[in-house]
Design a protein around this motif. Structure first.
Motif, PDB file in Angstrom:
ATOM      1  N   UNK A  87       1.392  -4.186 -55.650  1.00 39.36           N
ATOM      2  CA  UNK A  87      -0.086  -5.066 -55.045  1.00 39.36           C
ATOM      3  C   UNK A  87       0.200  -3.597 -53.598  1.00 39.36           C
ATOM      4  N   UNK A  88       0.863  -3.245 -53.243  1.00 37.51           N
ATOM      5  CA  UNK A  88       0.709  -2.227 -51.991  1.00 37.51           C
ATOM      6  C   UNK A  88      -0.182  -1.248 -52.185  1.00 37.51           C
ATOM      7  N   UNK A  89      -0.421  -0.958 -53.424  1.00 33.68           N
ATOM      8  CA  UNK A  89      -0.770  -0.027 -53.985  1.00 33.68           C
ATOM      9  C   UNK A  89      -2.559   0.076 -53.740  1.00 33.68           C
ATOM     10  N   UNK A  90      -3.720   0.628 -53.070  1.00 35.02           N
ATOM     11  CA  UNK A  90      -4.502   0.002 -54.023  1.00 35.02           C
ATOM     12  C   UNK A  90      -5.433   2.255 -53.430  1.00 35.02           C
ATOM     13  N   UNK A  91      -6.828   2.238 -53.433  1.00 38.65           N
ATOM     14  CA  UNK A  91      -7.867   2.733 -53.575  1.00 38.65           C
ATOM     15  C   UNK A  91      -7.197   3.998 -52.739  1.00 38.65           C
ATOM     16  N   UNK A  92      -6.730   3.797 -50.936  1.00 36.18           N
ATOM     17  CA  UNK A  92      -6.374   4.789 -50.654  1.00 36.18           C
ATOM     18  C   UNK A  92      -5.259   5.918 -50.993  1.00 36.18           C
ATOM     19  N   UNK A  93      -3.647   5.431 -51.137  1.00 31.84           N
ATOM     20  CA  UNK A  93      -3.014   6.135 -51.764  1.00 31.84           C
ATOM     21  C   UNK A  93      -3.686   6.884 -52.988  1.00 31.84           C
ATOM     22  N   UNK A  94      -4.416   6.047 -54.209  1.00 32.72           N
ATOM     23  CA  UNK A  94      -4.572   6.590 -55.219  1.00 32.72           C
ATOM     24  C   UNK A  94      -5.488   7.864 -54.990  1.00 32.72           C
ATOM     25  N   UNK A  95      -6.331   7.724 -53.603  1.00 39.16           N
ATOM     26  CA  UNK A  95      -7.064   8.757 -53.749  1.00 39.16           C
ATOM     27  C   UNK A  95      -6.557   9.842 -53.307  1.00 39.16           C
ATOM     28  N   UNK A  96      -5.273  10.104 -52.229  1.00 42.25           N
ATOM     29  CA  UNK A  96      -4.876  10.951 -51.567  1.00 42.25           C
ATOM     30  C   UNK A  96      -3.613  11.714 -52.013  1.00 42.25           C
ATOM     31  N   UNK A  97      -2.908  11.105 -53.127  1.00 46.87           N
ATOM     32  CA  UNK A  97      -1.527  11.716 -53.644  1.00 46.87           C
ATOM     33  C   UNK A  97      -2.181  11.934 -54.676  1.00 46.87           C
ATOM     34  N   UNK A  98      -3.337  12.348 -55.183  1.00 49.71           N
ATOM     35  CA  UNK A  98      -3.774  13.030 -56.482  1.00 49.71           C
ATOM     36  C   UNK A  98      -3.833  15.050 -54.836  1.00 49.71           C
ATOM     37  N   UNK A  99      -4.153  14.493 -53.393  1.00 50.09           N
ATOM     38  CA  UNK A  99      -3.993  15.979 -53.068  1.00 50.09           C
ATOM     39  C   UNK A  99      -2.555  16.276 -52.296  1.00 50.09           C
ATOM     40  N   UNK A 100      -1.589  15.595 -51.847  1.00 47.67           N
ATOM     41  CA  UNK A 100      -0.572  15.375 -51.100  1.00 47.67           C
ATOM     42  C   UNK A 100       0.534  14.960 -51.432  1.00 47.67           C
ATOM     43  N   UNK A 101       1.227  15.218 -51.442  1.00 47.38           N
ATOM     44  CA  UNK A 101       3.044  14.759 -51.280  1.00 47.38           C
ATOM     45  C   UNK A 101       3.328  14.077 -50.173  1.00 47.38           C
ATOM     46  N   UNK A 102       3.887  13.432 -50.440  1.00 44.68           N
ATOM     47  CA  UNK A 102       3.675  12.563 -49.658  1.00 44.68           C
ATOM     48  C   UNK A 102       4.980  10.734 -49.819  1.00 44.68           C
ATOM     49  N   UNK A 103       6.063  11.126 -48.865  1.00 48.67           N
ATOM     50  CA  UNK A 103       7.172  10.701 -48.751  1.00 48.67           C
ATOM     51  C   UNK A 103       7.038  10.006 -47.236  1.00 48.67           C
ATOM     52  N   UNK A 104       7.884   9.155 -47.055  1.00 50.39           N
ATOM     53  CA  UNK A 104       8.230   8.348 -46.189  1.00 50.39           C
ATOM     54  C   UNK A 104       9.809   8.604 -45.906  1.00 50.39           C
TER      55      UNK A 104
END
Length: 253
Positions: free
Chosen positions: A141-158
């Motif tokens: 439910x927290x997953x949306x279009x923006x992370x689906x877009x960004x994670x192709x271009x960036x490694x993102x880590x909390x």
């Protein structure tokens, strides 16, 4: 000086948290650094201790921008500008970014950074905890279009959470620090916008299947069967591969 609610200003005061954020960026004397939304300069002061080659400050509030110029002088270059639309490419290449991002525009700033990914070396940012969870989500439910877009271009880590008491004034929510680093993946601007629109359509009605949201009854091999799934079940990489297959098949969506 007074903080402005309209700009979502919550200034970081906890020196331990400030040090952890700057440590995460690994600043060296050869680095060009950009700080977004520096406000009173608490993070700025810590960054300057690392003696970067250049430090650029992008601050939308003209009063704080003037304050920063007076406080730090020629050790920084201050831009009184909106980070949601600022041309970061004008600052050079291999830039390291930091920022306690204003909560009300944090995702818009991050989306702007996507357009300047070629000049970005690394970014360390603080946002609302729930925003960090969304940006790093790959399903559910927290997953949306923006992370689906960004994670192709960036490694993102909390990286870590930050409590309200670390700020002045304390926000009503928990915050979190995350890092993002470009993967080197790239596409032309026109295709990028088409991919973004494709993802927005895919997530437009979250409970509906992809065949409904995208208006495509059958996906081509090897994606046959995915049309029966919901967007929140598809990984960022698979979304791009599906988009590319449909995009090339139709000569553009």
């Amino acid at each position: 000086m007074r903080l402005k609610k309209s700009l979502g200003q919550h200034f970081l005061k906890d020196k331990g948290v400030i040090k952890r954020i700057v440590d995460a960026g690994g600043i060296g004397p050869e680095d060009r650094v950009v700080e977004i939304g520096p406000g009173g300069g608490a993070l700025t002061e810590e960054i300057l201790k690392r003696n970067p080659l250049e430090l650029y400050l992008v601050e939308i509030d003209p009063d704080w921008a003037e304050y920063l110029k007076n406080r730090f002088g020629d050790r920084v270059k201050v831009f009184n500008a909106d980070a949601t639309t600022f041309d970061f490419s004008s600052l050079g290449e291999n830039l390291k970014f930091f920022g306690n991002l204003p909560y009300n525009v944090s995702t818009r700033i991050i989306r702007n950074l996507l357009d300047h990914r070629k000049v970005m070396k690394r970014g360390v940012f603080m946002v609302q905890d729930e925003v960090a969870d969304r940006l790093t989500a790959t399903s559910g439910k927290e997953y949306g279009y923006l992370p689906a877009l960004l994670q192709n271009f960036f490694r993102i880590k909390k990286l870590f959470k930050v409590p309200p008491k670390a700020f002045v004034p304390p926000p009503k929510v928990m915050s979190a620090v995350f890092e993002m680093e470009p993967t080197g993946f790239n596409m032309e601007e026109g295709e990028l916008l088409a991919f973004e629109n494709f993802l927005k359509k895919a997530f437009s009605m979250r409970r509906k299947k992809l065949k409904k949201n995208l208006g495509i009854k059958k996906f081509p091999p090897p994606f046959s069967g995915l049309e029966e799934k919901r967007a929140e079940e598809i990984s960022p990489k698979t979304f791009f591969e599906l988009f590319r297959a449909l995009y090339l098949n139709k000569g553009g969506l």
